[in-house]
Structures are given as structure tokens and as C-alpha cells.
Design a protein around this motif. Structure first.
Motif, short mmCIF file in Angstrom:
data_model
loop_
_atom_site.label_atom_id
_atom_site.label_comp_id
_atom_site.label_asym_id
_atom_site.label_seq_id
_atom_site.Cartn_x
_atom_site.Cartn_y
_atom_site.Cartn_z
N UNK A 3 19.44 -37.68 14.09
CA UNK A 3 19.47 -37.11 12.75
C UNK A 3 19.86 -35.63 12.75
N UNK A 4 19.28 -34.87 13.67
CA UNK A 4 19.48 -33.42 13.67
C UNK A 4 20.95 -33.05 13.78
N UNK A 5 21.70 -33.81 14.57
CA UNK A 5 23.11 -33.49 14.76
C UNK A 5 23.97 -34.06 13.63
N UNK A 6 23.62 -35.25 13.17
CA UNK A 6 24.46 -35.91 12.16
C UNK A 6 24.47 -35.13 10.85
N UNK A 46 15.32 -50.64 18.42
CA UNK A 46 16.75 -50.46 18.18
C UNK A 46 16.92 -49.40 17.10
N UNK A 47 17.07 -48.14 17.49
CA UNK A 47 17.27 -47.13 16.47
C UNK A 47 18.63 -47.30 15.81
N UNK A 48 18.69 -47.04 14.53
CA UNK A 48 19.99 -47.10 13.86
C UNK A 48 20.02 -46.17 12.66
N UNK A 49 21.23 -45.85 12.23
CA UNK A 49 21.39 -44.96 11.08
C UNK A 49 22.38 -45.55 10.10
N UNK A 50 22.17 -45.26 8.81
CA UNK A 50 23.18 -45.54 7.79
C UNK A 50 23.70 -44.20 7.31
N UNK A 51 25.01 -44.02 7.45
CA UNK A 51 25.60 -42.74 7.07
C UNK A 51 26.65 -42.99 6.01
N UNK A 52 26.47 -42.37 4.86
CA UNK A 52 27.48 -42.48 3.80
C UNK A 52 28.35 -41.24 3.85
N UNK A 53 29.66 -41.45 3.69
CA UNK A 53 30.56 -40.30 3.73
C UNK A 53 30.72 -39.76 2.31
N UNK A 54 31.29 -38.58 2.22
CA UNK A 54 31.48 -37.95 0.91
C UNK A 54 32.32 -38.84 0.00
N UNK A 55 32.03 -38.72 -1.29
CA UNK A 55 32.64 -39.57 -2.31
C UNK A 55 34.16 -39.69 -2.16
N UNK A 56 34.83 -38.57 -1.86
CA UNK A 56 36.30 -38.60 -1.86
C UNK A 56 36.88 -39.34 -0.66
N UNK A 111 20.27 -42.04 6.41
CA UNK A 111 19.01 -42.77 6.63
C UNK A 111 18.93 -43.18 8.10
N UNK A 112 17.76 -43.01 8.67
CA UNK A 112 17.53 -43.48 10.03
C UNK A 112 16.25 -44.28 10.06
N UNK A 113 16.16 -45.24 10.98
CA UNK A 113 14.92 -46.02 11.06
C UNK A 113 13.95 -45.43 12.09
N UNK A 114 14.33 -44.28 12.65
CA UNK A 114 13.44 -43.61 13.62
C UNK A 114 12.56 -42.63 12.85
N UNK A 115 11.33 -43.06 12.55
CA UNK A 115 10.46 -42.27 11.70
C UNK A 115 9.99 -40.99 12.38
N UNK A 116 9.79 -41.06 13.69
CA UNK A 116 9.39 -39.86 14.44
C UNK A 116 10.45 -38.78 14.35
#
Lengths: 94, 343
Positions: free
Chosen positions: B200-203, B63-73, B215-220
Motif C-alpha cells: 500500500x505505502x508504495x502504490x 494471499x494478499x491482494x489489491x484492487x487499484x483503480x486508475x484515474x478517470x481519464x 483497496x488491499x486485503x492486508x489489514x495490518x
């Protein structure tokens, strides 16, 4: 994507529409290309040949991020920041 | 390695073996089947299954997943974060529309769900334009409100209609490919985005997000986009998270050693016969692990030489293993010694 290094040490990546944005990621340590003299120094320090160092591929994205054009046999210095402390790590380009 | 009490690790210590033991023993205590449901409806493996995934260097996690934080503002603005999350989600045509083919009339009928349109902030004209662009001059496209009618010529083969249909289903409407879901999670006062699926490449190209903390859990994928050093750091982080989630205290140095070993060749090698153990220098060391005959036969064909420098080789032939005090060798300085003896 094309990448550029800023003066502050951060990396800039160019998008297709020429807008730049910084790519400083917590997973990516700083990569440096060693000159021939530095390379000799390092190999002498550890008393090894360059084949005994860990490897890094010539087309590794990490090198591209820091705009390093490396050829086979070059040594890359990586400034690691581990939970146990900061230190230098070396890899040979293959 | 130096500590307050002096040197903890001395030359000749079998650190690899100790690392294997230190990781293996807590492994026996880990949950065999554990998942975490962090905001997503899907179960993401943690515990032992996830450790095996990382250590085996699987091409993609289960189950690939990502944590994406948006800009502070933007971080405290729920609406804005939700909007960014909606833009991430990959939307294909069949997700927002009912589709039907009529082979007699040589027609494909598409009925777009109006509520989905509203939720995603899409316009029928955009969808029409996308379909027209995809089809080119293969067929005529008629659109009325939320219905699209694709008319093929009477001579069109049925198989071609079915093929077009299947491709139309996966027509990219919006979002980033491979990101199936995106939901927002509150952490203190701030919001961040967690996605099912990873790209990751697109995000990292998106302007609204904090690139440095993606952060992504897909190490490859980390290896492909950020390079081997970042992948090595990702392995350490991933294993540490799993161990902490299971409440198993493990010294981070063993994880560092393991990930360094996995990444020493420039690519990520699995721990096992296709990776680290299968690429050892010594023939006997390889043969002692798995596929004994294969390694012995191949080595004899190529007339390989075993220097007997490893631990396993010396155990096999019954010599002192080069660990600890066994690593010390005596060298006889013949010249000086004899002179002294004469005096």
C-alpha cells in the motif's frame, strides 16, 4: 512522506521530489485534536475519565495524515461515516 | 439505539454476547474451504478461512491482494491501463533471465530472455547498469546482446560467488516490491488493476492511480499506512464482503461492534487468548477462558484485585449477573427517608 491538509479538508502528501498529491481515501475518516475545554466537555457528557475511552497510539499514521501533533492524554475526535449513520468517536492518545 | 418502534437496544443489553451469537451462527453455515479466483490464477480464501484470518489479526493474509483503480481519464483505455499494470509488477533478475555460475572459471553467466524484455519494455543497458551498480568493483561485467558475463578474480572464494549469485537473483529491475502479479479486469466499460501481493505505502505514491479507492486485503498494512481508524473500517468492509459473498444476511452493527472492540487499544487485537480475551480486566474472566492456572498464578503474584464487575465473575461466584435488569442497583437515601418516616 510528509503530509499537508488542504483548505478543502483533503490531505496532501509530499513526495520526496516535492510533488504534492491528494490523499483522500474512503477508509480514512477525519481526525481532529480536541482543545482542553472540548475534552472536558466530552468527558462530562459521557461521565467517564479519559482512560475509559478507546486508545490511539501517539505515532498513529492517521494522526500524521491530518498533521496532528498529539501528546499523551490528548483526546482525538474522529468523524465516522458508517453505513448506519455519521457520528463522532473519541480516542485517547497513548 | 433508536428505531421506528422505539429503542431496540436498552441499557444493560449484553450486546457483546448477542454479537458473538449473531456472527457465530452464520459461521456454522459458511463454507469450510472456499476460494475465489477473481481474475488471478491464485485462489484467494473467502468464507470461514478468511473470517478466521481477519478475526485472528494475522500479520499477513494468506494471499494478499489489491484492487487499484486508475484515474478517470485512463480508465477506458485498455492499453494505458495495461501499461500501468506492467509497471506495478515486481520484476527481479531471475524472473526474466536464466542464470548460471561457473566455479572453475569464477564466472556468472546471465542470459536474459528477449521476449520478456520486449514485453516489459526494458533495455539491456538498464539491466547492465543495475548489475554494475549492485556489484560495484567486486567483479568485471561484460555484456553482449542479451548475455551478461560477470567475471570475478581468480582468487575469489566460491562461497562468495554463490552469495553474490543469490543476491543477484533478487536484484530489483522494475516495479514495486511484494507485488507479484498485476492483471487488468474489465468492469462495465472501465478497467481496473488487481494485483497479487500488496504494498500500500508504495502504490499510493503512483501518479496515475486513483488514491482514494485503493483497496488491499492486508489489514495490518492498512493499520501501518493509514492508521487504526482506517484499519477498523477495513475490518468492517472485509467481513461484510465475506458475509455477502456467502449469502449470509448479518446486521452490520454486529460487525461494527466487533471491529471497534478489536481496535479499542490502538492496535489490532485478535479475538482470542492473545488478544481481547487475554486482556480482559477481570482476573476470573480471564481465567475462565483459557490458561486458567497462568492467570490465577500471575494475579496472585501481583496481588491483583477483582472487582467482580463482569458477567463471568458473577456467574462463577453465583451472584446476579449485571445484565438487563440485573444492572440496576438500589441506593438507599438514608437522610431523606428517615425524615419522611418521622413525619
Amino acid at each position: 512522506m510528509d503530509y499537508k491538509i488542504t483548505a478543502a479538508g483533503g490531505i496532501l502528501a509530499k513526495k520526496k521530489d516535492e510533488k504534492t498529491f491528494s490523499l483522500e481515501h474512503f477508509l480514512i475518516p477525519v481526525h481532529e485534536l480536541l482543545s482542553d475545554e472540548q475534552k472536558k466537555e466530552v468527558l462530562l457528557k459521557f461521565n467517564i475519565t479519559e482512560e475509559q475511552l478507546p486508545k490511539i497510539k501517539k505515532n498513529d499514521p492517521g494522526l500524521k495524515l491530518f498533521n496532528i501533533k498529539a501528546k499523551q492524554g490528548d483526546v482525538i475526535r474522529i468523524k465516522r461515516k458508517d453505513p448506519t449513520g455519521s457520528y463522532d468517536y473519541y480516542r485517547t492518545v497513548i | 439505539m433508536r428505531g421506528k418502534k422505539g429503542k431496540f437496544i436498552v441499557p444493560g443489553d449484553p450486546v457483546g454476547t448477542i454479537a458473538a451469537q449473531s456472527l457465530g451462527e452464520p459461521g456454522t453455515q459458511m463454507n469450510m474451504r472456499s476460494f475465489h479466483y477473481a481474475g488471478t490464477a491464485e485462489a484467494v480464501p473467502t468464507g470461514l478461512p478468511r473470517v478466521i484470518e481477519v478475526v485472528d489479526a494475522r500479520r499477513t493474509p494468506k494471499k494478499p491482494m489489491m484492487d487499484i483503480h486508475v484515474k478517470e481519464r485512463y480508465a477506458k483505455d485498455e492499453k494505458k491501463v495495461r501499461k500501468i499494470a506492467n509497471n506495478l509488477e515486481h520484476v527481479t533478475l531471475h524472473k526474466i533471465a536464466g542464470m548460471m555460475e561457473d566455479f572453475d572459471k569464477k564466472v556468472i553467466l546471465i542470459r536474459v530472455n528477449p521476449s520478456e524484455l520486449k514485453r516489459l519494455g526494458l533495455d539491456m543497458r538498464l539491466i547492465r547498469a543495475k548489475i554494475v551498480e549492485f556489484l560495484g568493483n567486486k567483479a568485471k561485467v561484460e555484456q553482449r546482446e542479451n548475455k551478461v558475463r560477470i567475471k570475478f578474480s581468480k582468487k575469489e572464494k566460491i562461497i562468495n560467488i554463490r552469495k553474490t549469485m543469490n543476491k543477484l537473483k533478487l536484484l530489483h529491475i522494475k516495479g514495486i516490491p511484494r507485488i507479484e502479479k498485476a492483471m487488468i479486469i474489465k468492469e462495465g466499460e472501465k478497467y481496473f488493476i488487481r494485483t497479487g501481493g500488496s504494498n500500500l505505502a508504495e502504490v499510493i505514491k503512483l501518479p496515475e492511480i486513483e488514491v482514494g479507492t485503493v483497496w488491499t486485503n492486508d489489514i495490518m498494512e492498512v493499520n501501518k499506512v493509514f492508521g487504526i481508524e482506517a484499519a477498523r473500517n477495513a475490518i468492517v468492509k472485509e467481513l461484510k464482503i465475506i458475509m455477502d459473498s456467502q449469502g449470509l444476511p448479518i446486521d452490520i452493527r454486529w460487525l461494527l461492534l466487533l471491529s471497534d472492540a478489536m481496535c479499542k487499544s490502538g492496535t489490532i487485537q485478535a479475538v482470542g487468548r492473545h488478544g481481547l480475551s487475554g486482556h480482559k480486566a477481570g482476573i476470573l474472566a480471564r481465567a475462565a477462558f483459557e490458561e486458567t492456572m497462568k492467570h490465577l498464578v500471575n494475579a496472585s503474584i501481583k496481588a491483583e484485585e477483582d472487582k467482580l464487575s463482569g458477567v463471568t465473575e458473577n456467574v462463577i461466584i453465583g451472584q446476579i449477573v449485571p445484565i438487563g435488569t440485573g444492572i440496576v442497583k438500589l441506593k438507599f437515601a438514608s437522610g431523606r427517608g428517615t425524615q419522611k418516616a418521622k413525619k
